[in-house]
Design a protein around this motif. Structure first.
Motif, PDB file in Angstrom:
ATOM      1  N   TRP A   1       0.500  -0.635  -0.180  1.00 24.74           N
ATOM      2  CA  TRP A   1      -0.255  -0.315  -0.008  1.00 24.74           C
ATOM      3  C   TRP A   1       0.442   1.426   0.038  1.00 24.74           C
ATOM      4  CZ3 TRP A   1      -0.816  -4.784   1.870  1.00 24.74           C
ATOM      5  CH2 TRP A   1      -2.256  -5.350   1.914  1.00 24.74           C
ATOM      6  N   PRO A   2       1.531   1.155  -1.072  1.00 28.65           N
ATOM      7  CA  PRO A   2       2.357   2.636  -1.281  1.00 28.65           C
ATOM      8  C   PRO A   2       1.604   3.823  -0.745  1.00 28.65           C
ATOM      9  CG  PRO A   2       2.537   1.421  -2.970  1.00 28.65           C
ATOM     10  CD  PRO A   2       1.105   1.212  -2.341  1.00 28.65           C
ATOM     11  N   GLU A   3       0.278   3.950  -1.458  1.00 28.64           N
ATOM     12  CA  GLU A   3      -0.479   5.674  -0.952  1.00 28.64           C
ATOM     13  C   GLU A   3      -1.030   5.202   0.053  1.00 28.64           C
ATOM     14  OE1 GLU A   3      -3.000   1.636  -1.305  1.00 28.64           O
ATOM     15  OE2 GLU A   3      -1.531   2.169  -2.271  1.00 28.64           O
ATOM     16  N   LEU A   4      -0.806   4.606   1.412  1.00 25.89           N
ATOM     17  CA  LEU A   4      -0.727   5.718   2.415  1.00 25.89           C
ATOM     18  C   LEU A   4      -0.070   5.647   3.514  1.00 25.89           C
ATOM     19  CD1 LEU A   4      -2.371   1.372   3.575  1.00 25.89           C
ATOM     20  CD2 LEU A   4      -3.644   3.600   2.716  1.00 25.89           C
ATOM     21  N   VAL A   5       1.520   5.551   3.136  1.00 30.31           N
ATOM     22  CA  VAL A   5       2.815   6.814   3.255  1.00 30.31           C
ATOM     23  C   VAL A   5       2.739   7.837   3.916  1.00 30.31           C
ATOM     24  CG1 VAL A   5       5.235   7.424   2.642  1.00 30.31           C
ATOM     25  CG2 VAL A   5       4.248   5.285   1.976  1.00 30.31           C
ATOM     26  N   GLY A   6       2.384   8.545   4.978  1.00 26.27           N
ATOM     27  CA  GLY A   6       2.442   9.591   5.306  1.00 26.27           C
ATOM     28  C   GLY A   6       0.860   9.765   5.795  1.00 26.27           C
ATOM     29  N   PHE A   7       0.002   8.199   5.910  1.00 25.64           N
ATOM     30  CA  PHE A   7      -1.736   8.696   6.451  1.00 25.64           C
ATOM     31  C   PHE A   7      -1.446   8.304   7.809  1.00 25.64           C
ATOM     32  CE2 PHE A   7      -3.051   8.488   2.535  1.00 25.64           C
ATOM     33  CZ  PHE A   7      -5.076   8.423   2.869  1.00 25.64           C
TER      34      PHE A   7
ATOM     35  N   ASP B   1      -6.325   0.730   9.062  1.00 29.25           N
ATOM     36  CA  ASP B   1      -8.466   0.744   8.266  1.00 29.25           C
ATOM     37  C   ASP B   1      -8.667   0.546   7.051  1.00 29.25           C
ATOM     38  OD1 ASP B   1      -9.610   1.259  11.061  1.00 29.25           O
ATOM     39  OD2 ASP B   1      -9.832   3.059  10.839  1.00 29.25           O
ATOM     40  N   ARG B   2      -7.688   1.346   6.543  1.00 34.90           N
ATOM     41  CA  ARG B   2      -7.841   1.191   4.940  1.00 34.90           C
ATOM     42  C   ARG B   2      -7.195   0.287   3.968  1.00 34.90           C
ATOM     43  NH1 ARG B   2     -10.733   2.081   0.546  1.00 34.90           N
ATOM     44  NH2 ARG B   2      -9.993   0.571   0.582  1.00 34.90           N
ATOM     45  N   ILE B   3      -6.182  -0.908   4.959  1.00 32.46           N
ATOM     46  CA  ILE B   3      -5.461  -2.005   5.073  1.00 32.46           C
ATOM     47  C   ILE B   3      -7.059  -3.499   5.440  1.00 32.46           C
ATOM     48  CG2 ILE B   3      -3.854  -4.099   5.502  1.00 32.46           C
ATOM     49  CD1 ILE B   3      -2.316  -1.240   5.785  1.00 32.46           C
ATOM     50  N   ASN B   4      -7.853  -3.036   6.629  1.00 24.91           N
ATOM     51  CA  ASN B   4      -8.503  -4.104   6.594  1.00 24.91           C
ATOM     52  C   ASN B   4      -9.432  -3.743   5.807  1.00 24.91           C
ATOM     53  OD1 ASN B   4      -7.455  -5.176   9.050  1.00 24.91           O
ATOM     54  ND2 ASN B   4      -7.883  -3.392  10.494  1.00 24.91           N
ATOM     55  N   ILE B   5     -10.074  -2.600   5.270  1.00 26.42           N
ATOM     56  CA  ILE B   5     -11.013  -2.243   4.201  1.00 26.42           C
ATOM     57  C   ILE B   5     -10.498  -3.447   2.524  1.00 26.42           C
ATOM     58  CG2 ILE B   5     -12.225  -1.120   2.353  1.00 26.42           C
ATOM     59  CD1 ILE B   5     -12.565   0.826   4.553  1.00 26.42           C
ATOM     60  N   ASP B   6      -9.199  -3.127   2.421  1.00 24.26           N
ATOM     61  CA  ASP B   6      -8.663  -4.150   0.985  1.00 24.26           C
ATOM     62  C   ASP B   6      -8.393  -5.878   1.249  1.00 24.26           C
ATOM     63  OD1 ASP B   6      -8.560  -2.108  -0.147  1.00 24.26           O
ATOM     64  OD2 ASP B   6      -6.637  -1.146   0.034  1.00 24.26           O
ATOM     65  N   ARG B   7      -8.031  -5.749   2.312  1.00 26.11           N
ATOM     66  CA  ARG B   7      -7.891  -7.555   3.031  1.00 26.11           C
ATOM     67  C   ARG B   7      -7.665  -7.534   4.414  1.00 26.11           C
ATOM     68  NH1 ARG B   7      -3.103 -10.198   0.138  1.00 26.11           N
ATOM     69  NH2 ARG B   7      -4.348 -11.467   1.435  1.00 26.11           N
ATOM     70  N   PRO B   8      -9.514  -8.165   4.600  1.00 22.53           N
ATOM     71  CA  PRO B   8      -9.787  -8.123   6.119  1.00 22.53           C
ATOM     72  C   PRO B   8      -9.516  -9.337   6.202  1.00 22.53           C
ATOM     73  CG  PRO B   8     -10.999  -8.859   3.961  1.00 22.53           C
ATOM     74  CD  PRO B   8     -10.337  -8.128   3.288  1.00 22.53           C
ATOM     75  N   ASP B   9      -8.734 -10.520   5.208  1.00 24.49           N
ATOM     76  CA  ASP B   9      -8.337 -11.751   5.609  1.00 24.49           C
ATOM     77  C   ASP B   9      -6.681 -11.215   6.515  1.00 24.49           C
ATOM     78  OD1 ASP B   9      -7.415 -10.430   2.923  1.00 24.49           O
ATOM     79  OD2 ASP B   9      -5.972 -12.045   3.019  1.00 24.49           O
ATOM     80  N   VAL B  10      -6.005 -10.233   6.438  1.00 28.09           N
ATOM     81  CA  VAL B  10      -4.753 -10.083   6.930  1.00 28.09           C
ATOM     82  C   VAL B  10      -5.028  -9.358   8.478  1.00 28.09           C
ATOM     83  CG1 VAL B  10      -3.537 -10.979   5.019  1.00 28.09           C
ATOM     84  CG2 VAL B  10      -4.389  -7.615   5.584  1.00 28.09           C
ATOM     85  N   SER B  11      -4.558  -9.278   9.354  1.00 28.36           N
ATOM     86  CA  SER B  11      -3.873  -8.865  10.656  1.00 28.36           C
ATOM     87  C   SER B  11      -2.497  -7.308  10.370  1.00 28.36           C
ATOM     88  CB  SER B  11      -3.392  -9.213  11.912  1.00 28.36           C
ATOM     89  OG  SER B  11      -2.436  -9.808  11.682  1.00 28.36           O
ATOM     90  N   VAL B  12      -2.633  -6.599  10.748  1.00 20.82           N
ATOM     91  CA  VAL B  12      -2.119  -5.001  11.148  1.00 20.82           C
ATOM     92  C   VAL B  12      -0.584  -5.197  11.615  1.00 20.82           C
ATOM     93  CG1 VAL B  12      -1.801  -2.220  10.401  1.00 20.82           C
ATOM     94  CG2 VAL B  12      -3.693  -3.921   9.377  1.00 20.82           C
TER      95      VAL B  12
END
Length: 78
Positions: A19-25, A32-43
């Motif tokens: 998710w290179p677009e999330l640098v700076g977030f 939250d964005r990662i969980n929307i894209d990939r609910p199958d992984v943990s952060v």
């Protein structure tokens, strides 16, 4: 416009792995964005200068943040 297909409907070749677009977030917003894209992984949250994990885990996304909880590296599966 179009929406991304849920992870459950995609094959492994189509699943997002970085998710290179999330640098700076802010880290929680990025998670939250990662969980929307990939609910199958943990952060997993790491702050600079904490050492990062050296093992590969296909079910984990590593988020690295600074002292303001801002993402400073591209979040990736691993």
């Amino acid at each position: 416009m179009g929406r991304a297909a849920p992870a459950a409907l995609m094959n492994d070749d189509e699943l997002k792995t970085s998710w290179p677009e999330l640098v700076g977030f802010e880290m929680l917003n990025a998670a939250d964005r990662i969980n929307i894209d990939r609910p199958d992984v943990s952060v997993a949250f790491y702050m600079i200068p904490t050492p990062l994990p050296t093992d590969y885990d296909p079910n984990r996304v590593v988020l690295v943040g600074d002292d303001r909880s801002v993402v400073v590296r591209t979040p990736v599966i691993g």
